[in-house]
Design an enzyme around this catalytic site. Structure first.
Site, PDB file in Angstrom:
ATOM      1  N   GLY A 239       0.914  -7.638  -0.226  1.00  0.00           N
ATOM      2  CA  GLY A 239      -0.368  -7.792   0.465  1.00  0.00           C
ATOM      3  C   GLY A 239      -0.704  -6.680   1.431  1.00  0.00           C
ATOM      4  CD  GLU A 274       7.050 -11.164  -3.966  1.00  0.00           C
ATOM      5  OE1 GLU A 274       5.846 -11.472  -3.844  1.00  0.00           O
ATOM      6  OE2 GLU A 274       7.921 -11.985  -4.311  1.00  0.00           O
ATOM      7  N   PRO A 275       5.474  -5.245  -2.641  1.00  0.00           N
ATOM      8  CG  PRO A 275       6.123  -3.039  -2.159  1.00  0.00           C
ATOM      9  CD  PRO A 275       6.677  -4.431  -2.338  1.00  0.00           C
ATOM     10  NE  ARG A 277      -4.721  -4.508  -2.317  1.00  0.00           N
ATOM     11  CZ  ARG A 277      -5.710  -5.020  -3.045  1.00  0.00           C
ATOM     12  NH1 ARG A 277      -6.661  -4.238  -3.489  1.00  0.00           N
ATOM     13  NH2 ARG A 277      -5.769  -6.311  -3.300  1.00  0.00           N
ATOM     14  NE  ARG A 313      -9.596  -3.991  -5.813  1.00  0.00           N
ATOM     15  CZ  ARG A 313     -10.143  -3.617  -4.679  1.00  0.00           C
ATOM     16  NH1 ARG A 313     -10.881  -2.536  -4.608  1.00  0.00           N
ATOM     17  NH2 ARG A 313      -9.945  -4.315  -3.590  1.00  0.00           N
ATOM     18  CE1 TYR A 317     -10.708 -10.331  -5.982  1.00  0.00           C
ATOM     19  CE2 TYR A 317     -10.361  -8.053  -6.618  1.00  0.00           C
ATOM     20  CZ  TYR A 317     -10.023  -9.383  -6.700  1.00  0.00           C
ATOM     21  OH  TYR A 317      -8.971  -9.756  -7.491  1.00  0.00           O
ATOM     22  CB  CYS A 344     -26.010  -6.692 -20.523  1.00  0.00           C
ATOM     23  SG  CYS A 344     -26.266  -5.462 -21.787  1.00  0.00           S
ATOM     24  CD  GLU A 345     -22.855 -10.020 -16.560  1.00  0.00           C
ATOM     25  OE1 GLU A 345     -23.340 -10.584 -15.548  1.00  0.00           O
ATOM     26  OE2 GLU A 345     -22.465 -10.624 -17.564  1.00  0.00           O
ATOM     27  CE1 TYR A 372      -3.453  -6.989  -8.216  1.00  0.00           C
ATOM     28  CE2 TYR A 372      -3.571  -5.453  -6.362  1.00  0.00           C
ATOM     29  CZ  TYR A 372      -2.949  -6.496  -7.025  1.00  0.00           C
ATOM     30  OH  TYR A 372      -1.800  -7.040  -6.499  1.00  0.00           O
TER      31      TYR A 372
HETATM   32  C1  LIG Z   1      -0.321 -10.240  -6.065  1.00  0.00           C
HETATM   33  C2  LIG Z   1       0.967 -10.537  -5.465  1.00  0.00           C
HETATM   34  C3  LIG Z   1       1.717  -9.528  -4.816  1.00  0.00           C
HETATM   35  C4  LIG Z   1       1.202  -8.133  -4.621  1.00  0.00           C
HETATM   36  O1  LIG Z   1       0.117  -8.079  -3.757  1.00  0.00           O
HETATM   37  P1  LIG Z   1      -0.429  -6.653  -3.251  1.00  0.00           P
HETATM   38  O2  LIG Z   1      -1.605  -7.004  -2.427  1.00  0.00           O
HETATM   39  O3  LIG Z   1      -0.798  -5.880  -4.455  1.00  0.00           O
HETATM   40  O4  LIG Z   1       0.668  -6.007  -2.486  1.00  0.00           O
HETATM   41  C5  LIG Z   1       2.959  -9.850  -4.330  1.00  0.00           C
HETATM   42  N1  LIG Z   1       3.461 -11.117  -4.459  1.00  0.00           N
HETATM   43  C6  LIG Z   1       2.772 -12.108  -5.048  1.00  0.00           C
HETATM   44  C7  LIG Z   1       3.363 -13.447  -5.153  1.00  0.00           C
HETATM   45  C8  LIG Z   1       1.494 -11.864  -5.573  1.00  0.00           C
HETATM   46  O5  LIG Z   1       0.816 -12.849  -6.151  1.00  0.00           O
END
Ligand SMILES: *Cc1c(COP(=O)(O)O)cnc(C)c1O
Length: 420
Positions: A239, A274-275, A277, A313, A317, A344-345, A372
């Site tokens: 995240g 868990e990076p 993005r 995106r 978003y 076509c949107e 993404y």
């Molecule tokens: C999507 C996701 C991530 C990665 O999120 P980023 O914003 O890309 O870092 C990590 N863990 C879980 C469980 C996710 O669903």
């Protein structure tokens, strides 16, 4: 701005490759990634860490095999959300033991596949999923390594579609209901309860929500210890926000240093992050070519050959992406432009009211498209997805071919075919 993806002598470059030459060679539209930038981002994450830790790249951000292979070769573990992503990781040379399996509704087949491969950890999202894993593991005579995903109920202050750690979200087990589920997991014969995890959302720009969640998770570890449950693994998810606009980026170094301090009292714990993005977003661009300019009263529509099916995106978003012309002298000016695609949107746009001075045939680079981007691309409007190219210095390597019409109709059947 990153110097690996920038103007050089007035021409926009990905490392040493100028974007017009890339389009000439690989055609348009085109995803291009910088190997140097991916590795720079990866190393930046590694450097802050204390001894016991694991970095698991979130495959869903960009799952191209060559990129997974590159990260596996640099010691990455992986965070996956489907059986398909597990197969990609294994095909790219990743080890199942270094994989954590997230995902809110894992199917039986996915659980079997993961157990057969020797998955490092299931990030379990509900009591029902825990029971299903126990049953399948018992039938296979295996022990399933498990972490329970807890919803720490913090507001990540991000777009509502990518906030996942509040009570109202579908993810994880709420903190107040978590303890009995941990005790149950601890007691199940084919479950090896190793830890807890959370992931509070995506594109988070300040350290506070992360640290808030981390503190709550460490408290949970202490609570469970009093009940005789010793966890050794704490996964705080991904995240990490990326500066799509000229804005203050997330201070990763501050967050990780504070996290390390919190962890000092828990030497038994291996921390996991868990990076996704943060590793690939700023390492990729989507190159597109201007098909037409259509003037309207107060602005031009710049119609380009990429569409929302290639990069969703902005539509999904309301995400803002910088859009730069291949020639630096075409930046700025008084002319306002909406950069829109052929789908076509009305939602098919990349940017509104941008100052550019471009003509038909010009190449544009949509920045921060490495995460993404391709992974969320579709074939809407029967458009083949763009090719993907990885650049390293002067070298550009095709890592995925453009989809052909045959790719689009593969697996489809006509009702009545002559001669049948
Ligand atoms: C999507 C996701 C991530 C990665 O999120 P980023 O914003 O890309 O870092 C990590 N863990 C879980 C469980 C996710 O669903």
């Amino acid at each position: 701005m990153s110097e690996l993806i920038d103007y050089k002598n007035g021409q926009f470059h990905i490392e040493n490759c100028d974007v017009e030459s890339l389009i000439e060679r690989f055609s348009s539209p085109l995803y291009v990634y910088s190997k140097g930038q991916i590795l720079k981002n990866w190393r930046e994450f590694q450097q802050y860490w204390p001894a016991p830790h694991k970095l698991c790249y979130a495959v869903k951000a960009n799952s191209n095999l060559a990129i997974l292979q590159l990260l596996a070769e640099h010691g990455a573990g992986f965070d996956i959300v489907s059986g398909g992503e597990l197969q990609r990781v294994l095909m790219a040379g990743g080890k199942a033991g270094d994989v954590v399996f997230s995902g809110v509704a894992k199917s039986k087949d996915e659980i079997i596949m993961a157990l057969e491969a020797g998955i490092g950890c299931f990030n379990v999202e509900s009591e029902a999923e825990l029971e299903r894993i126990q049953d399948i593991a018992a039938a296979m005579d295996k022990q399933a390594p498990v972490s329970l995903r807890v919803n720490p109920d913090v507001d990540a202050k991000t777009h509502p579609y990518i906030a996942t750690g509040m009570k109202a979200n579908k993810f994880g087990i709420s903190m107040s209901l978590a303890k009995p589920v941990f005790l149950k997991a601890h007691s199940l014969p084919n479950i090896n309860l190793i830890g807890a995890d959370c992931h509070i959302g995506s594109q988070i720009m300040t350290a506070e929500p992360f640290l808030d969640a981390a503190q709550r998770m460490f408290n949970l570890v202490s609570e469970l210890e009093k009940d005789g449950v010793q966890l050794t693994h704490l996964d705080l998810g991904g995240g990490f926000g990326v500066a799509y606009q000229p804005e203050e980026p997330l201070d990763k170094s501050f967050y990780l240093k504070e996290l390390v301090k919190l962890a000092e009292n828990y030497p038994q714990i291996t921390l996991v992050l868990e990076p996704g993005r943060a590793i690939t977003a700023d390492a990729g661009v989507l190159l597109t070519t201007v098909e037409y300019i259509k003037p309207s009263e107060d602005k031009n529509f710049v119609l380009v050959d990429a569409g929302m099916n290639d990069l969703i995106r902005p539509s999904l978003y309301q995400a803002w992406h910088d859009i730069l012309p291949a020639h630096e002298n075409k930046r700025g000016g008084d002319q306002l432009n909406d950069i829109v695609g052929p789908v076509c949107e009305t939602g098919d746009f990349f940017g509104h009211a941008r100052h550019l001075n471009v003509q038909q045939g010009d190449v544009l680079a949509i920045k921060h498209a490495g995460a993404y981007g391709f992974t969320m691309a579709s074939n809407y409007n029967s458009r083949g997805r763009p090719p993907e190219v990885l650049v390293s210095g002067d070298n550009a390597t095709l890592i995925r071919e453009r989809e052909s019409f045959n790719d689009l109709v593969r697996g489809e059947h006509l009702l009545h075919q002559e001669g049948q």
